[in-house]
Design a protein around this motif. Structure first.
Motif, PDB file in Angstrom:
ATOM      1  N   ALA A  18      24.222  33.589  38.209  1.00  0.00           N
ATOM      2  CA  ALA A  18      25.248  32.641  37.741  1.00  0.00           C
ATOM      3  C   ALA A  18      26.357  32.445  38.773  1.00  0.00           C
ATOM      4  N   PRO A  19      26.959  31.248  38.772  1.00  0.00           N
ATOM      5  CA  PRO A  19      28.081  31.008  39.691  1.00  0.00           C
ATOM      6  C   PRO A  19      29.291  31.838  39.293  1.00  0.00           C
ATOM      7  N   MET A  20      29.876  32.531  40.270  1.00  0.00           N
ATOM      8  CA  MET A  20      31.072  33.335  39.982  1.00  0.00           C
ATOM      9  C   MET A  20      32.150  33.038  41.018  1.00  0.00           C
ATOM     10  N   VAL A 195      22.669  34.981  34.759  1.00  0.00           N
ATOM     11  CA  VAL A 195      23.229  36.339  34.812  1.00  0.00           C
ATOM     12  C   VAL A 195      24.319  36.427  35.879  1.00  0.00           C
ATOM     13  N   GLY A 196      25.542  36.784  35.459  1.00  0.00           N
ATOM     14  CA  GLY A 196      26.647  36.864  36.403  1.00  0.00           C
ATOM     15  C   GLY A 196      27.085  38.289  36.693  1.00  0.00           C
ATOM     16  N   SER A 197      27.791  38.905  35.731  1.00  0.00           N
ATOM     17  CA  SER A 197      28.457  40.200  35.960  1.00  0.00           C
ATOM     18  C   SER A 197      27.591  41.261  36.647  1.00  0.00           C
ATOM     19  N   PRO A 198      26.302  41.419  36.285  1.00  0.00           N
ATOM     20  CA  PRO A 198      25.518  42.480  36.947  1.00  0.00           C
ATOM     21  C   PRO A 198      25.377  42.292  38.460  1.00  0.00           C
TER      22      PRO A 198
END
Ligand SMILES: Cc1cc2nc3c(=O)[nH]c(=O)nc-3n(C[C@H](O)[C@H](O)[C@H](O)COP(=O)(O)O)c2cc1C
Length: 315
Positions: A18-20, A195-198
Protein backbone atom coordinates in the motif's frame (compact mmCIF):
# COMPACT_ATOMS: atom_id res chain seq x y z
CA UNK A 1 -3.34 -17.67 -5.49
CA UNK A 2 -4.95 -16.56 -8.74
CA UNK A 3 -7.70 -13.95 -8.32
CA UNK A 4 -9.19 -11.13 -10.39
CA UNK A 5 -6.48 -8.85 -8.95
CA UNK A 6 -3.60 -11.11 -10.03
CA UNK A 7 -5.17 -11.22 -13.51
CA UNK A 8 -5.79 -7.47 -13.63
CA UNK A 9 -2.20 -6.57 -12.74
CA UNK A 10 -0.47 -9.70 -14.00
CA UNK A 11 1.11 -10.38 -10.60
CA UNK A 12 1.92 -13.61 -8.80
CA UNK A 13 0.23 -12.92 -5.45
CA UNK A 14 -2.96 -10.85 -4.85
CA UNK A 15 -1.14 -8.27 -2.75
CA UNK A 16 -0.55 -4.55 -3.17
CA UNK A 17 2.17 -2.95 -1.06
CA UNK A 18 0.00 0.00 0.00
CA UNK A 19 1.05 3.61 -0.58
CA UNK A 20 2.46 5.16 2.60
CA UNK A 21 3.27 8.85 2.90
CA UNK A 22 6.98 9.38 3.79
CA UNK A 23 7.60 5.60 3.92
CA UNK A 24 7.13 4.08 0.42
CA UNK A 25 9.94 4.41 -2.11
CA UNK A 26 11.36 2.94 -5.32
CA UNK A 27 13.52 0.37 -3.49
CA UNK A 28 10.52 -1.09 -1.62
CA UNK A 29 8.38 -1.30 -4.74
CA UNK A 30 11.20 -2.78 -6.81
CA UNK A 31 11.75 -5.55 -4.25
CA UNK A 32 7.98 -6.07 -4.02
CA UNK A 33 7.78 -6.55 -7.79
CA UNK A 34 10.63 -9.07 -7.69
CA UNK A 35 8.72 -10.96 -4.99
CA UNK A 36 5.60 -11.15 -7.19
CA UNK A 37 3.37 -8.38 -5.82
CA UNK A 38 2.32 -4.86 -6.83
CA UNK A 39 3.73 -1.78 -5.12
CA UNK A 40 2.42 1.76 -4.85
CA UNK A 41 4.01 5.09 -3.84
CA UNK A 42 2.18 8.33 -2.94
CA UNK A 43 3.01 10.91 -5.62
CA UNK A 44 3.31 13.35 -2.70
CA UNK A 45 6.45 11.54 -1.53
CA UNK A 46 8.19 13.54 -4.27
CA UNK A 47 8.60 17.25 -3.70
CA UNK A 48 8.99 18.04 -7.40
CA UNK A 49 7.49 16.72 -10.62
CA UNK A 50 11.01 15.98 -11.90
CA UNK A 51 11.60 13.68 -8.91
CA UNK A 52 8.26 11.97 -9.55
CA UNK A 53 9.16 11.49 -13.22
CA UNK A 54 12.58 10.06 -12.29
CA UNK A 55 10.92 7.55 -9.93
CA UNK A 56 8.53 6.37 -12.67
CA UNK A 57 11.40 5.96 -15.14
CA UNK A 58 13.39 3.95 -12.56
CA UNK A 59 10.43 1.68 -11.79
CA UNK A 60 9.75 1.07 -15.48
CA UNK A 61 13.38 -0.04 -15.82
CA UNK A 62 13.15 -2.24 -12.69
CA UNK A 63 9.85 -3.89 -13.59
CA UNK A 64 9.95 -7.68 -13.79
CA UNK A 65 7.46 -10.35 -14.87
CA UNK A 66 4.99 -11.06 -12.07
CA UNK A 67 5.28 -7.61 -10.51
CA UNK A 68 3.54 -4.32 -11.10
CA UNK A 69 3.80 -0.72 -9.89
CA UNK A 70 1.57 2.29 -9.40
CA UNK A 71 1.22 5.65 -7.68
CA UNK A 72 -1.25 7.12 -5.22
CA UNK A 73 -2.90 10.45 -5.94
CA UNK A 74 -4.72 12.56 -3.39
CA UNK A 75 -7.45 13.91 -5.67
CA UNK A 76 -9.05 16.60 -3.53
CA UNK A 77 -8.21 20.29 -3.15
CA UNK A 78 -5.67 19.72 -0.36
CA UNK A 79 -3.25 18.46 -3.04
CA UNK A 80 -2.49 21.52 -5.10
CA UNK A 81 -0.15 19.50 -7.36
CA UNK A 82 -2.79 16.89 -8.26
CA UNK A 83 -3.38 17.86 -11.92
CA UNK A 84 0.33 18.10 -12.71
CA UNK A 85 1.09 14.81 -10.95
CA UNK A 86 -1.66 13.15 -13.00
CA UNK A 87 -0.21 14.62 -16.19
CA UNK A 88 3.28 13.26 -15.42
CA UNK A 89 1.87 9.80 -14.57
CA UNK A 90 -0.06 9.73 -17.87
CA UNK A 91 2.93 10.97 -19.88
CA UNK A 92 5.35 8.43 -18.44
CA UNK A 93 2.89 5.58 -17.84
CA UNK A 94 2.52 3.19 -14.91
CA UNK A 95 0.36 0.11 -14.29
CA UNK A 96 -2.18 1.65 -11.93
CA UNK A 97 -3.16 4.69 -9.89
CA UNK A 98 -4.81 4.54 -6.47
CA UNK A 99 -6.98 7.58 -5.78
CA UNK A 100 -7.83 8.77 -2.30
CA UNK A 101 -9.89 11.61 -0.77
CA UNK A 102 -12.19 13.11 -3.37
CA UNK A 103 -13.77 12.35 -6.74
CA UNK A 104 -11.66 10.16 -9.03
CA UNK A 105 -13.58 11.28 -12.16
CA UNK A 106 -10.80 13.27 -13.84
CA UNK A 107 -8.14 10.71 -12.91
CA UNK A 108 -10.17 7.85 -14.40
CA UNK A 109 -10.76 9.79 -17.62
CA UNK A 110 -7.11 10.75 -18.14
CA UNK A 111 -5.55 7.53 -16.86
CA UNK A 112 -7.73 5.29 -19.01
CA UNK A 113 -6.72 7.27 -22.10
CA UNK A 114 -3.11 6.51 -21.16
CA UNK A 115 -3.85 2.80 -20.58
CA UNK A 116 -3.46 3.06 -16.77
CA UNK A 117 -5.87 1.25 -14.43
CA UNK A 118 -7.48 3.17 -11.58
CA UNK A 119 -8.29 1.75 -8.16
CA UNK A 120 -10.21 3.97 -5.73
CA UNK A 121 -10.03 4.07 -1.94
CA UNK A 122 -13.56 3.79 -0.50
CA UNK A 123 -14.91 3.37 3.01
CA UNK A 124 -18.61 2.78 2.30
CA UNK A 125 -20.98 1.33 -0.26
CA UNK A 126 -22.39 4.67 -1.45
CA UNK A 127 -19.00 5.98 -2.55
CA UNK A 128 -17.97 2.55 -3.89
CA UNK A 129 -21.00 2.54 -6.21
CA UNK A 130 -20.13 6.03 -7.34
CA UNK A 131 -16.56 5.09 -8.32
CA UNK A 132 -17.78 1.96 -10.08
CA UNK A 133 -20.15 4.11 -12.12
CA UNK A 134 -17.30 6.47 -12.98
CA UNK A 135 -15.37 3.52 -14.42
CA UNK A 136 -12.94 2.52 -11.64
CA UNK A 137 -11.17 -0.79 -12.28
CA UNK A 138 -11.33 -1.87 -8.63
CA UNK A 139 -12.40 -0.55 -5.24
CA UNK A 140 -9.99 -0.53 -2.32
CA UNK A 141 -12.11 -1.14 0.76
CA UNK A 142 -10.38 0.72 3.61
CA UNK A 143 -11.71 -0.85 6.82
CA UNK A 144 -11.49 0.05 10.52
CA UNK A 145 -8.29 -1.95 11.04
CA UNK A 146 -6.27 0.03 8.50
CA UNK A 147 -3.25 2.13 9.36
CA UNK A 148 -3.42 5.87 8.67
CA UNK A 149 -6.89 7.36 8.04
CA UNK A 150 -8.98 4.29 8.57
CA UNK A 151 -12.62 3.52 7.69
CA UNK A 152 -15.51 2.82 10.05
CA UNK A 153 -16.60 -0.70 9.11
CA UNK A 154 -14.97 -4.01 10.05
CA UNK A 155 -13.10 -5.89 7.31
CA UNK A 156 -15.90 -8.46 7.15
CA UNK A 157 -18.78 -5.94 7.00
CA UNK A 158 -17.15 -3.74 4.38
CA UNK A 159 -15.74 -6.48 2.14
CA UNK A 160 -18.99 -8.47 2.24
CA UNK A 161 -21.13 -5.44 1.43
CA UNK A 162 -18.98 -4.23 -1.44
CA UNK A 163 -18.25 -7.59 -3.04
CA UNK A 164 -21.96 -8.40 -3.12
CA UNK A 165 -23.01 -5.03 -4.56
CA UNK A 166 -20.21 -4.27 -7.05
CA UNK A 167 -19.15 -5.92 -10.27
CA UNK A 168 -15.57 -4.56 -10.10
CA UNK A 169 -13.05 -6.40 -7.86
CA UNK A 170 -12.81 -5.42 -4.20
CA UNK A 171 -9.39 -5.18 -2.57
CA UNK A 172 -9.39 -5.21 1.21
CA UNK A 173 -7.13 -2.68 2.98
CA UNK A 174 -6.41 -2.92 6.68
CA UNK A 175 -5.48 -5.49 9.27
CA UNK A 176 -3.56 -7.94 7.10
CA UNK A 177 -0.35 -9.20 8.70
CA UNK A 178 -0.18 -12.89 7.78
CA UNK A 179 -1.45 -15.53 5.36
CA UNK A 180 -4.47 -16.35 7.57
CA UNK A 181 -5.57 -12.70 7.31
CA UNK A 182 -5.31 -12.83 3.50
CA UNK A 183 -7.38 -16.03 3.42
CA UNK A 184 -9.97 -14.37 5.68
CA UNK A 185 -10.31 -11.34 3.37
CA UNK A 186 -10.64 -13.60 0.32
CA UNK A 187 -13.35 -15.60 2.14
CA UNK A 188 -15.23 -12.30 2.75
CA UNK A 189 -15.26 -11.72 -1.02
CA UNK A 190 -12.04 -9.75 -1.62
CA UNK A 191 -10.00 -10.37 -4.77
CA UNK A 192 -6.83 -9.19 -3.07
CA UNK A 193 -5.38 -7.17 -0.19
CA UNK A 194 -3.58 -3.86 0.20
CA UNK A 195 -0.95 -4.09 2.95
CA UNK A 196 0.79 -1.06 4.45
CA UNK A 197 1.99 -1.15 8.08
CA UNK A 198 3.83 -4.52 7.90
CA UNK A 199 6.16 -2.96 5.29
CA UNK A 200 7.26 -0.03 7.49
CA UNK A 201 9.79 -2.28 9.27
CA UNK A 202 11.41 -3.21 5.97
CA UNK A 203 15.11 -2.74 5.32
CA UNK A 204 14.23 -0.71 2.21
CA UNK A 205 11.70 1.69 3.82
CA UNK A 206 12.75 5.34 3.78
CA UNK A 207 12.34 6.02 7.50
CA UNK A 208 14.56 5.95 10.60
CA UNK A 209 15.57 2.69 12.29
CA UNK A 210 13.83 3.95 15.45
CA UNK A 211 10.47 4.07 13.62
CA UNK A 212 11.06 0.61 12.10
CA UNK A 213 12.08 -0.82 15.49
CA UNK A 214 8.97 0.70 17.11
CA UNK A 215 6.87 -1.36 14.66
CA UNK A 216 8.70 -4.44 15.99
CA UNK A 217 8.51 -3.51 19.69
CA UNK A 218 4.94 -2.25 19.82
CA UNK A 219 1.81 -4.22 18.83
CA UNK A 220 -1.92 -4.05 18.14
CA UNK A 221 -2.78 -2.87 21.67
CA UNK A 222 -0.48 0.15 21.32
CA UNK A 223 -2.26 1.69 18.32
CA UNK A 224 -4.46 4.68 19.09
CA UNK A 225 -6.22 7.40 17.12
CA UNK A 226 -5.02 10.97 17.21
CA UNK A 227 -6.40 14.21 15.79
CA UNK A 228 -3.06 15.94 16.32
CA UNK A 229 -1.62 15.15 12.89
CA UNK A 230 -3.97 16.20 10.11
CA UNK A 231 -7.05 17.17 12.12
CA UNK A 232 -8.76 13.97 10.88
CA UNK A 233 -8.29 10.96 13.20
CA UNK A 234 -5.22 8.94 12.22
CA UNK A 235 -3.65 5.81 13.76
CA UNK A 236 -0.34 6.21 15.60
CA UNK A 237 1.82 4.22 17.99
CA UNK A 238 1.04 5.24 21.56
CA UNK A 239 4.57 6.36 22.50
CA UNK A 240 5.29 8.35 25.69
CA UNK A 241 5.54 11.49 23.52
CA UNK A 242 2.07 10.90 22.01
CA UNK A 243 0.73 10.39 25.53
CA UNK A 244 2.36 13.65 26.60
CA UNK A 245 0.89 15.81 23.82
CA UNK A 246 -2.55 14.13 23.91
CA UNK A 247 -4.70 12.91 21.02
CA UNK A 248 -7.39 15.58 20.89
CA UNK A 249 -7.37 19.05 19.40
CA UNK A 250 -6.24 21.76 21.83
CA UNK A 251 -8.94 23.98 23.35
CA UNK A 252 -7.77 26.88 21.17
CA UNK A 253 -8.23 24.76 18.04
CA UNK A 254 -11.67 23.67 19.23
CA UNK A 255 -12.77 27.26 19.81
CA UNK A 256 -11.33 28.51 16.50
CA UNK A 257 -12.88 25.54 14.66
CA UNK A 258 -16.31 26.78 15.70
CA UNK A 259 -15.71 30.07 13.91
CA UNK A 260 -16.96 29.74 10.32
CA UNK A 261 -14.47 32.25 8.89
CA UNK A 262 -11.41 30.90 10.70
CA UNK A 263 -12.21 27.18 10.43
CA UNK A 264 -10.53 26.69 7.05
CA UNK A 265 -7.32 28.41 8.17
CA UNK A 266 -7.17 26.53 11.47
CA UNK A 267 -7.48 23.28 9.53
CA UNK A 268 -4.69 24.24 7.14
CA UNK A 269 -2.37 25.31 9.94
CA UNK A 270 -3.08 22.12 11.94
CA UNK A 271 -2.44 20.05 8.80
CA UNK A 272 0.87 21.69 8.04
CA UNK A 273 2.15 21.57 11.67
CA UNK A 274 1.05 17.92 11.96
CA UNK A 275 2.68 16.93 8.68
CA UNK A 276 5.97 18.58 9.63
CA UNK A 277 5.93 16.78 13.00
CA UNK A 278 5.27 13.41 11.32
CA UNK A 279 7.96 14.03 8.75
CA UNK A 280 10.52 14.87 11.44
CA UNK A 281 9.52 11.77 13.43
CA UNK A 282 9.83 9.55 10.34
CA UNK A 283 13.05 10.96 8.92
CA UNK A 284 15.15 12.28 11.84
CA UNK A 285 16.25 11.03 15.23
CA UNK A 286 14.00 12.94 17.66
CA UNK A 287 12.27 12.41 20.96
CA UNK A 288 9.04 13.70 19.31
CA UNK A 289 7.93 10.25 18.26
CA UNK A 290 4.69 10.57 16.30
CA UNK A 291 4.80 7.37 14.28
CA UNK A 292 1.89 6.44 12.00
CA UNK A 293 1.12 2.69 11.92
CA UNK A 294 -1.85 0.34 12.12
CA UNK A 295 -2.66 -2.67 14.34
CA UNK A 296 -1.30 -5.11 11.75
CA UNK A 297 2.23 -4.40 13.10
CA UNK A 298 1.26 -7.08 15.64
CA UNK A 299 2.83 -9.63 13.28
CA UNK A 300 6.05 -7.63 12.78
CA UNK A 301 8.82 -9.40 14.69
CA UNK A 302 11.98 -8.04 13.03
CA UNK A 303 13.19 -5.51 10.47
CA UNK A 304 13.34 -7.60 7.30
CA UNK A 305 13.92 -7.14 3.57
CA UNK A 306 10.70 -6.68 1.58
CA UNK A 307 11.16 -10.07 -0.08
CA UNK A 308 11.07 -11.80 3.35
CA UNK A 309 8.00 -9.82 4.43
CA UNK A 310 6.22 -10.97 1.26
CA UNK A 311 7.43 -14.56 1.81
CA UNK A 312 6.01 -14.46 5.37
CA UNK A 313 2.70 -13.05 4.10
CA UNK A 314 2.19 -15.86 1.60
CA UNK A 315 3.76 -18.69 3.61
C1 LIG B 1 2.48 5.21 7.59
C2 LIG B 1 1.28 5.17 6.69
C3 LIG B 1 1.14 6.13 5.70
C4 LIG B 1 0.04 6.09 4.82
N1 LIG B 1 -0.03 7.01 3.81
C5 LIG B 1 -1.04 6.93 2.89
C6 LIG B 1 -1.09 7.82 1.78
O1 LIG B 1 -0.22 8.66 1.59
N2 LIG B 1 -2.12 7.69 0.91
C7 LIG B 1 -3.10 6.74 1.08
O2 LIG B 1 -4.01 6.67 0.25
N3 LIG B 1 -3.07 5.88 2.12
C8 LIG B 1 -2.06 5.94 3.01
N4 LIG B 1 -2.00 5.03 4.05
C9 LIG B 1 -2.99 3.93 4.09
C10 LIG B 1 -2.44 2.72 3.32
O3 LIG B 1 -2.33 3.00 1.95
C11 LIG B 1 -3.32 1.47 3.54
O4 LIG B 1 -4.66 1.76 3.23
C12 LIG B 1 -3.22 0.95 4.97
O5 LIG B 1 -1.87 0.93 5.36
C13 LIG B 1 -3.80 -0.45 5.08
O6 LIG B 1 -3.80 -0.87 6.41
P1 LIG B 1 -2.58 -1.67 7.11
O7 LIG B 1 -1.63 -0.63 7.54
O8 LIG B 1 -3.21 -2.42 8.22
O9 LIG B 1 -2.00 -2.61 6.08
C14 LIG B 1 -0.94 5.07 4.96
C15 LIG B 1 -0.79 4.12 5.98
C16 LIG B 1 0.30 4.16 6.82
C17 LIG B 1 0.44 3.10 7.88
Amino acid sequence: METKLTQLLNIKYPIIQAPMFLVSNVAMVTEGMKAGIAGCIPALNYRTLEQLRAAIIELKANKVEGGSFGFNLIVNKSNIKYKEQLRVLCEEGCDFIITSLGSPEETIKQAHKAGIKVFCDVTDLRFAKKVELLGADAAIAVNNEAGGHRGNLTPQELTNQLSQALTIPVISAGGVGCKADIDKMISYGAEGVSVGSPFIASVEAGVTDEYKQACVDYGEKDIIMTERISGTPCTVINTPYVQKIGTKQTWIERVLNKNKKLKKWVKMIRFSIGMKATENAAKKATYKTVWVAGPSIEHTKAILPVRDIVANLVA
